[in-house]
Design an enzyme around this catalytic site. Sequence first.
Site, PDB file in Angstrom:
ATOM      1  CB  CYS A 122      -6.495  22.038 -27.678  1.00 19.84           C
ATOM      2  SG  CYS A 122      -5.681  23.256 -26.655  1.00 19.84           S
ATOM      3  CB  CYS A 170      -8.748  24.243 -25.850  1.00 23.71           C
ATOM      4  SG  CYS A 170      -7.576  24.847 -27.067  1.00 23.71           S
TER       5      CYS A 170
END
Length: 141
Positions: free
Chosen positions: A62, A65
């Site tokens: 991600c 993230c």
Amino acid sequence: MTVQCPHCGKRNRVPAVADGTPRCGNCHRPLPWIADAGDDDFADVAERASVPVVVDLWATWCGPCRMVSPALEQLAREMAGRLKLVKVDVDRAPKVQERFAVQAVPTLLLMRDGKVIDRQAGAAPAPVLRAWVEKNIARDT
């Protein structure tokens, strides 16, 4: 985890689970408390903390993230002694992911005494994260 004290520079070992909050063995000032958790140790690491906990539910693949993580770690350093950051890789912790019904990463949970007091999905800049944490900690005390 080993962290360098932001006050005196001494390196300290900080356990994922402890009574109270970690302090520098040299200058006795609060240390940042950042820990990883998974399905087997989430309850001990996140729910039994003596301070509010930001749970970062993230994934290695991600991009957002990876952008949020440094901001959360900086927040944990700035709020040493008042906040614990627990990072959970949802791909390695499917039970935690299911328990909190995580459908998007990053998802952030703010917990106190083992209970979720607020949650936020998606990436946000550091000032927004700081305001979110401070507002919820002040509201909950």
